[in-house]
Design a protein around this motif. Sequence first.
Motif, PDB file in Angstrom:
ATOM      1  N   ALA A 623       0.835  -1.204   0.000  1.00 20.02           N
ATOM      2  CA  ALA A 623       0.000   0.000   0.000  1.00 20.02           C
ATOM      3  C   ALA A 623       0.869   1.255   0.000  1.00 20.02           C
ATOM      4  N   LEU A 624       1.930   1.264   0.790  1.00 21.80           N
ATOM      5  CA  LEU A 624       2.838   2.416   0.817  1.00 21.80           C
ATOM      6  C   LEU A 624       3.539   2.586  -0.528  1.00 21.80           C
ATOM      7  N   ARG A 625       3.943   1.472  -1.123  1.00 23.54           N
ATOM      8  CA  ARG A 625       4.668   1.553  -2.393  1.00 23.54           C
ATOM      9  C   ARG A 625       3.748   2.008  -3.521  1.00 23.54           C
ATOM     10  N   ARG A 626       2.528   1.498  -3.566  1.00 23.70           N
ATOM     11  CA  ARG A 626       1.626   1.846  -4.663  1.00 23.70           C
ATOM     12  C   ARG A 626       1.134   3.285  -4.571  1.00 23.70           C
ATOM     13  N   THR A 627       0.907   3.768  -3.340  1.00 19.79           N
ATOM     14  CA  THR A 627       0.363   5.120  -3.188  1.00 19.79           C
ATOM     15  C   THR A 627       1.450   6.182  -3.074  1.00 19.79           C
ATOM     16  N   GLY A 628       2.658   5.792  -2.716  1.00 20.96           N
ATOM     17  CA  GLY A 628       3.728   6.763  -2.523  1.00 20.96           C
ATOM     18  C   GLY A 628       3.620   7.525  -1.213  1.00 20.96           C
ATOM     19  N   LEU A 629       2.799   7.042  -0.284  1.00 23.36           N
ATOM     20  CA  LEU A 629       2.612   7.717   1.005  1.00 23.36           C
ATOM     21  C   LEU A 629       3.836   7.499   1.898  1.00 23.36           C
ATOM     22  N   PRO A 630       4.394   8.557   2.495  1.00 23.67           N
ATOM     23  CA  PRO A 630       5.503   8.376   3.443  1.00 23.67           C
ATOM     24  C   PRO A 630       5.045   7.517   4.625  1.00 23.67           C
ATOM     25  N   ALA A 631       5.854   6.537   4.999  1.00 27.81           N
ATOM     26  CA  ALA A 631       5.457   5.602   6.051  1.00 27.81           C
ATOM     27  C   ALA A 631       5.188   6.306   7.368  1.00 27.81           C
ATOM     28  N   SER A 632       5.905   7.408   7.644  1.00 26.41           N
ATOM     29  CA  SER A 632       5.761   8.080   8.936  1.00 26.41           C
ATOM     30  C   SER A 632       4.406   8.743   9.090  1.00 26.41           C
ATOM     31  N   THR A 633       3.676   8.942   7.969  1.00 32.51           N
ATOM     32  CA  THR A 633       2.366   9.593   8.052  1.00 32.51           C
ATOM     33  C   THR A 633       1.227   8.586   8.195  1.00 32.51           C
ATOM     34  N   LEU A 634       1.578   7.311   8.247  1.00 31.68           N
ATOM     35  CA  LEU A 634       0.557   6.276   8.425  1.00 31.68           C
ATOM     36  C   LEU A 634       0.582   5.776   9.853  1.00 31.68           C
ATOM     37  N   TRP A 635      -0.574   5.944  10.543  1.00 40.21           N
ATOM     38  CA  TRP A 635      -0.730   5.399  11.892  1.00 40.21           C
ATOM     39  C   TRP A 635      -1.606   4.146  11.805  1.00 40.21           C
ATOM     40  N   LEU A 636      -1.146   3.080  12.443  1.00 35.43           N
ATOM     41  CA  LEU A 636      -1.937   1.848  12.512  1.00 35.43           C
ATOM     42  C   LEU A 636      -2.374   1.644  13.954  1.00 35.43           C
ATOM     43  N   GLU A 637      -3.688   1.569  14.148  1.00 35.15           N
ATOM     44  CA  GLU A 637      -4.246   1.441  15.495  1.00 35.15           C
ATOM     45  C   GLU A 637      -4.536  -0.028  15.804  1.00 35.15           C
ATOM     46  N   ILE A 638      -3.994  -0.486  16.925  1.00 33.34           N
ATOM     47  CA  ILE A 638      -4.243  -1.861  17.372  1.00 33.34           C
ATOM     48  C   ILE A 638      -4.745  -1.808  18.811  1.00 33.34           C
ATOM     49  N   THR A 639      -5.500  -2.862  19.196  1.00 35.93           N
ATOM     50  CA  THR A 639      -6.028  -2.911  20.564  1.00 35.93           C
ATOM     51  C   THR A 639      -5.155  -3.800  21.431  1.00 35.93           C
ATOM     52  N   GLU A 640      -5.173  -3.525  22.721  1.00 33.82           N
ATOM     53  CA  GLU A 640      -4.403  -4.370  23.658  1.00 33.82           C
ATOM     54  C   GLU A 640      -4.898  -5.818  23.614  1.00 33.82           C
ATOM     55  N   SER A 641      -6.228  -6.007  23.570  1.00 33.47           N
ATOM     56  CA  SER A 641      -6.773  -7.365  23.547  1.00 33.47           C
ATOM     57  C   SER A 641      -6.356  -8.087  22.276  1.00 33.47           C
ATOM     58  N   GLY A 642      -6.238  -7.344  21.164  1.00 28.87           N
ATOM     59  CA  GLY A 642      -5.784  -7.959  19.918  1.00 28.87           C
ATOM     60  C   GLY A 642      -4.372  -8.485  20.031  1.00 28.87           C
ATOM     61  N   VAL A 643      -3.514  -7.739  20.725  1.00 33.45           N
ATOM     62  CA  VAL A 643      -2.133  -8.186  20.913  1.00 33.45           C
ATOM     63  C   VAL A 643      -2.107  -9.408  21.810  1.00 33.45           C
ATOM     64  N   MET A 644      -2.923  -9.422  22.849  1.00 36.55           N
ATOM     65  CA  MET A 644      -2.858 -10.503  23.826  1.00 36.55           C
ATOM     66  C   MET A 644      -3.524 -11.792  23.344  1.00 36.55           C
ATOM     67  N   GLU A 645      -4.239 -11.758  22.213  1.00 37.00           N
ATOM     68  CA  GLU A 645      -4.776 -12.996  21.647  1.00 37.00           C
ATOM     69  C   GLU A 645      -3.648 -13.967  21.309  1.00 37.00           C
ATOM     70  N   ASP A 646      -2.542 -13.405  20.794  1.00 43.04           N
ATOM     71  CA  ASP A 646      -1.379 -14.227  20.441  1.00 43.04           C
ATOM     72  C   ASP A 646      -0.157 -13.322  20.571  1.00 43.04           C
ATOM     73  N   PRO A 647       0.336 -13.119  21.800  1.00 39.00           N
ATOM     74  CA  PRO A 647       1.371 -12.100  22.038  1.00 39.00           C
ATOM     75  C   PRO A 647       2.621 -12.261  21.185  1.00 39.00           C
ATOM     76  N   GLU A 648       3.148 -13.469  21.076  1.00 42.35           N
ATOM     77  CA  GLU A 648       4.404 -13.648  20.348  1.00 42.35           C
ATOM     78  C   GLU A 648       4.262 -13.268  18.883  1.00 42.35           C
TER      79      GLU A 648
END
Length: 774
Positions: A623-648
């Motif tokens: 997505a970054l390569r096709r759109t040319g969007l600088p990676a630093s301007t993309l925020w990805l939101e994740i939830t704590e419970s999502g991480v703890m489903e499979d921490p490793e």
Amino acid sequence: MLRLSRTPSPASPPGPRSAVPAWAFLAFGGLAAVLYAVVPVALTPPLFLAVAVASIVATAIGARRHQVAGVRRPWWAMVAAETLFLGGAVLRAVIPGVDATPPGPAALIPDVLVVPGYLCWAYAVIDMLRRRRPTKADPAAADALLIGLGATLVVWVFLLGPRIAAAPESTASQVAAAFFPVVDVVLMVFAAQLMFADAARVPALWLLGASATVMFVGDLMYAVHEDGVDSGSPLVRLFDIFSLLAYAMMAAAALHPTMRTLTERQSVALRYFGIVRTAGIATVLVTPTVLAMVAPPSTGWNGAVRLALSFLLTVTVVIRLVRANNSQTRAERAARHRATHDALTDLPNRELLTETISRLSEADEGQEITLLFIDLDRFKMVNDSWGHAVGDELLCAVAARLRTAVRGEDLVCRVGGDEFVVLIASTTDSSQVASLTERLLDDFAEPFDLSVGSVVITPSIGVASSDGATEALELIRDADTAMYKAKSSGRNGYAFFDQILHEQVRTRVEIEQALRGALDRGELSVHYQPIVDLANDELTGFEALMRWDHPQLGRVSPLEFIPIAEDTGLIVEYGAWLLEEAANQLVRWRAARADDLPPLHISVNISVRQLRDSALVGVVRRALRRTGLPASTLWLEITESGVMEDPETALATLRALRALGVRLAIDDFGTGYASLNYLRSIPARIVKIDRSFVAGVGEGSHNEAIVKAVVAMAHALGQRVVAEGVETVVQRDWLRAYGCDLVQGWLYGAPRSADAQVAWMDRTATALQLDHLS
């Protein structure tokens, strides 16, 4: 560099060998038998000696070449038997008077070696059978006994019976000659067991069985010859030819590479009766009738013996049939048990549960069928923390506790990984079911003693009942739905399935069906909600939110369709589309934005299902390569419970995303596993405070202390804080006073389409310019 070389162990089985020597020796033996029949009598002794010695040597070579040390004992016994048989033949040729007519006592001298030879041969076959036989329930023993009894009956009718009847005239040599076919019968019984066993049938086995059969025929001919006491009888030479063939077949069996399987434990290889086996058993069964017609008994005691042998044949057949039927019944029961029971806990599985519900429903005895659908809360964390072996240990412990907790007539089933169902069929009312369910919750409060120590796990229980004819799958689905209601209500509780849940299920099914293909039909869109810097009230970015407008259902709430997309896996495809759409839109906005305004970022939610998908990093990179969007301007939101489903797995994916240069944000902070430890382990630089904590701040709410603590903790770790759900000026001012960095909410704008946000941005920019001018 060190290299570890692996040398073969002395006890390891030999590698693949060629079968050519075995077939070549068998051809040699066959040629020798033909020559023995046509060469002059003076040449027969050296020819016999050459074949016998060659066979003994070949058997020894085969044992050493194909068999490992420690399991060659049966083959050495076979070598000993061949040697003793040869010794007997030599004695018969060199001792005067052995071949006298009529035979005298000297004729018994070779038997001093021949009898031990038979014992060695019998020991070899018995030892092979002991090592090789796959199961004790193998019907080969009964079939072999049938063959042996049939052969014994033939020997009795034509040899032993007449010989005993003529006892005064019979010589010791004739009695001994009649004894050898009986010995051969015993050997044939053991050899037939090897042949008939439910295991692999290899050339070496066939060769060994043929050798035993040829020995029996040869000894039978020799016994007939002894009756005729004619040294010039062609039976003598024919007996020697059969002996040569027996030697050659034994040696060929030892030379064949498959000989090592005759001393290896075999797995059961059930098969249909072959033509040879069927014909052999059928022949045995008709033998008494044929013999009674061809050679009727001459005396009463002769007939009695024949009757006894015929009776034993009949009894053996009956035993064979009974054992076969019982074996089949046991096999069917075992197969049925495997098909209807869980392999780990031995509880009934979903198939047996479905059958039981259907049977009870069809019986229509006025009983109410109630299901308690039990799911273990956060069971995955047990597997992740201690491994699947401990997880299996816990499942077995849960199964045992459930069995103890319910009545004997109730059915406890395991229908999934960590899912159990208790079926109750009675007139029990709902209050008693609720009492049982509460008792189960109390039972689960007691720790489970596992190998890693005491472990506490809680259940979420769904209850569904039916007092009439019902579809099993529907009732299971209803109980499952009620379980999810209990889980969504906070876990460690129970919920009853009711009409409201039924409507929710129907609605969910409709939404799920409509959601499939929504992207292809162009029904999905992206709305954007502003994110504002509190320090100067300037726009810094947007959160991209998926919206769905259906022709019949209208605007479907994300609270309804996002969980369904998550459960069905559609969120992986739809989430990738949302990411690229948002990235493209931000590229357009950045290109049109004035240079003196702060650069914008775009924030996109990553679901639990996406986070578990190994392809996520590649999706973001493309997505970054096709759109040319600088990676630093993309925020990805994740939830704590999502991480703890499979921490490793989740942490590895997050680190890989961070390496791309994107920024990670913890969404809905405080609603899951919020703690300083999680903030430290997750490689995120933004923390988003959930709207439930923002509500009431600035008005003396107890949430204020929580928000202050989160802001202080995040700042101490070098993270920025975004407050969600800001709706009033009072909330904004309080958050600004206590150091919150960014805010979003209806105070600054609701989620809108990209075009609507362009108009909002233009008005906001104009207002800011007027503020600066004034």
